[in-house]
Scaffold this active site. Sequence first.
Site, PDB file in Angstrom:
ATOM      1  N   TYR A  26       8.112  -4.291   2.846  1.00  0.00           N
ATOM      2  CA  TYR A  26       8.574  -3.760   4.145  1.00  0.00           C
ATOM      3  C   TYR A  26       9.617  -4.675   4.779  1.00  0.00           C
ATOM      4  O   TYR A  26       9.519  -5.010   5.959  1.00  0.00           O
ATOM      5  CB  TYR A  26       7.384  -3.572   5.098  1.00  0.00           C
ATOM      6  CG  TYR A  26       6.630  -2.282   4.862  1.00  0.00           C
ATOM      7  CD1 TYR A  26       7.246  -1.055   5.097  1.00  0.00           C
ATOM      8  CD2 TYR A  26       5.310  -2.281   4.402  1.00  0.00           C
ATOM      9  CE1 TYR A  26       6.570   0.142   4.888  1.00  0.00           C
ATOM     10  CE2 TYR A  26       4.630  -1.086   4.181  1.00  0.00           C
ATOM     11  CZ  TYR A  26       5.274   0.122   4.423  1.00  0.00           C
ATOM     12  OH  TYR A  26       4.606   1.298   4.217  1.00  0.00           O
ATOM     13  N   TYR A 154      -2.447   6.724   8.725  1.00  0.00           N
ATOM     14  CA  TYR A 154      -1.817   5.934   7.652  1.00  0.00           C
ATOM     15  C   TYR A 154      -2.891   5.680   6.593  1.00  0.00           C
ATOM     16  O   TYR A 154      -3.997   5.230   6.907  1.00  0.00           O
ATOM     17  CB  TYR A 154      -1.287   4.591   8.189  1.00  0.00           C
ATOM     18  CG  TYR A 154      -0.777   3.699   7.081  1.00  0.00           C
ATOM     19  CD1 TYR A 154       0.509   3.855   6.575  1.00  0.00           C
ATOM     20  CD2 TYR A 154      -1.601   2.728   6.500  1.00  0.00           C
ATOM     21  CE1 TYR A 154       0.966   3.068   5.523  1.00  0.00           C
ATOM     22  CE2 TYR A 154      -1.151   1.935   5.457  1.00  0.00           C
ATOM     23  CZ  TYR A 154       0.118   2.113   4.975  1.00  0.00           C
ATOM     24  OH  TYR A 154       0.576   1.343   3.935  1.00  0.00           O
ATOM     25  N   ASP A 248     -11.525   6.981   5.713  1.00  0.00           N
ATOM     26  CA  ASP A 248     -10.796   5.811   5.224  1.00  0.00           C
ATOM     27  C   ASP A 248     -11.145   4.647   6.151  1.00  0.00           C
ATOM     28  O   ASP A 248     -10.584   4.510   7.239  1.00  0.00           O
ATOM     29  CB  ASP A 248      -9.293   6.119   5.232  1.00  0.00           C
ATOM     30  CG  ASP A 248      -8.446   4.929   4.817  1.00  0.00           C
ATOM     31  OD1 ASP A 248      -9.003   3.812   4.706  1.00  0.00           O
ATOM     32  OD2 ASP A 248      -7.234   5.110   4.625  1.00  0.00           O
ATOM     33  N   LYS A 277      -9.387  -4.447   1.969  1.00  0.00           N
ATOM     34  CA  LYS A 277      -9.026  -5.513   2.902  1.00  0.00           C
ATOM     35  C   LYS A 277     -10.108  -6.589   3.032  1.00  0.00           C
ATOM     36  O   LYS A 277     -10.128  -7.530   2.271  1.00  0.00           O
ATOM     37  CB  LYS A 277      -8.676  -4.929   4.279  1.00  0.00           C
ATOM     38  CG  LYS A 277      -7.365  -4.128   4.259  1.00  0.00           C
ATOM     39  CD  LYS A 277      -6.825  -3.916   5.624  1.00  0.00           C
ATOM     40  CE  LYS A 277      -5.548  -3.083   5.619  1.00  0.00           C
ATOM     41  NZ  LYS A 277      -4.364  -3.805   5.227  1.00  0.00           N
TER      42      LYS A 277
HETATM   43  C1  LIG Z   1      -6.495   2.758   6.883  1.00  0.00           C
HETATM   44  C2  LIG Z   1      -5.728   2.237   5.706  1.00  0.00           C
HETATM   45  N1  LIG Z   1      -5.781   2.900   4.534  1.00  0.00           N
HETATM   46  C3  LIG Z   1      -5.122   2.482   3.444  1.00  0.00           C
HETATM   47  C4  LIG Z   1      -4.356   1.329   3.480  1.00  0.00           C
HETATM   48  C5  LIG Z   1      -3.625   0.883   2.253  1.00  0.00           C
HETATM   49  O1  LIG Z   1      -4.215  -0.260   1.743  1.00  0.00           O
HETATM   50  P1  LIG Z   1      -3.382  -1.203   0.741  1.00  0.00           P
HETATM   51  O2  LIG Z   1      -2.290  -1.822   1.549  1.00  0.00           O
HETATM   52  O3  LIG Z   1      -4.389  -2.193   0.254  1.00  0.00           O
HETATM   53  O4  LIG Z   1      -2.877  -0.325  -0.357  1.00  0.00           O
HETATM   54  C6  LIG Z   1      -4.271   0.611   4.676  1.00  0.00           C
HETATM   55  C7  LIG Z   1      -3.426  -0.588   4.759  1.00  0.00           C
HETATM   56  O5  LIG Z   1      -3.103  -1.085   5.802  1.00  0.00           O
HETATM   57  C8  LIG Z   1      -4.967   1.079   5.822  1.00  0.00           C
HETATM   58  O6  LIG Z   1      -4.903   0.434   6.994  1.00  0.00           O
END
Ligand SMILES: Cc1ncc(COP(=O)(O)O)c(C=O)c1O
Length: 437
Positions: A26, A154, A248, A277
Amino acid sequence: MSAPAPLSDLHPDWLERGYQHIWMPYTQMQTAPIPKAVTSTEGTRIKLADGGELIDGCASWWAACHGYNHPHIRETMIKQLEAMPHVMLAGLANEPAFTLSARLAELTPGDLNRVFYSESGSVSVELALKMAAQYWFNQGETKRTKFICFRGGYHGDTFATMSLCDPEDGFHAAFAGVVPHQMIADLPVNDETEQALVRLLEEQGEHCAAVVVEPLVQGAGGMLFHDEEVLRRLRRLCDAHGMLLIFDEIFVGLGRLGSMFACERADVVPDIMTLSKTITGGTIPLAATIATDRLFEGFLSDKLEHCLMHGPTFTGNALACSAANASLDLFEREPRLEQVMTIEAHLTQALEPCRDVPGVQDVRARGDIGAVQLDIRSFEELQWMRARFVDLGCWIRPFGNVAYLTPAYTINEEDLTRLTDAICKVVPEWSAEFGRG
Ligand SMILES: Cc1ncc(COP(=O)(O)O)c(C=O)c1O
């Protein structure tokens, strides 16, 4: 377009050489400032090659929840590294992956009992989509090829996950014509939006495999909060329309909001949950996609093609799973959830003065998240703020229209105060500098 600017002599050799070849995430490589060279991390501190030190306000993209280099995670990983960093999972079992699965099944609510591992949040969401689509496919329902997702959402950077993100305000608007089209709705936060979702389910439900949502907080969408009732509505609507529900929890799961999982706060169990994470305490990549018994049973059959058609090389990596087991130990042994609630109280009170600054649109805090929403009008303003935070010894990275904090859950009062003081200093400076007064 011209090449990135050459570096000065102040940078270490490795940065000098590698900067001509690395592609940063990014990052507009033509105009971005040279990255800070980091030599080590400890607790909530990032130590720099130039001798400086930064207090980390975002725990390395929301991951290092126990602080950096927690001795328990480090020692567990060293032992695992010496015994076996990795062995393939198909046909072979490694103790950390199997133990972690049993622990996650025990920890997650309801009958979320089956865990599939991958290496990143995005891939774990891809897998959730694949599980949902194949679940229906296995039952002969072959038209369910779409997903319902929400504005402000997201879910990652891969093609399928980009298609779930907010199509206008998200990071992926430029890919609108490339990624698959999904059904994007407003979160059902009131009667009107609930009715709109009901209509969408009635009209398009038979073409959709699942509803996908970030429960309680849309993180990368701008730290947008919604309440528990939204999740209960989603569960009711999905049940009424025979739809699967995917939470998610990559950002909010594992303690972020002061409970182990966001869904517990609403007393709602999704059909599939994703985690990443903080799962390894931010030490090494790992993600989990966790399905209910009912969903898993949809794959049991005497037909080989009904098995889950997925198997990344490093699924169930023993080293990563050992780190995750050590991270869960810390949730059991140390008062993490209480620490998060202490952080929430601090953020709520300490960021409040920003509310009166011209250009500030909102100030909010929930669990480990504190956000100041700003009338940001250009990327230059974000860059300016980021640099000011570094001047003050803080690693705070505003994005979109928010300056936010998501520190390690273990941060001490003094460091947290340094972070909130920095926000309370820089926000009025930004307001004056960019004429929002
Ligand atoms: C809610 C959510 N889902 C998916 C992702 C994607 O995870 P990654 O960056 O490990 O691919 C993120 C990343 O910030 C996220 O905040």
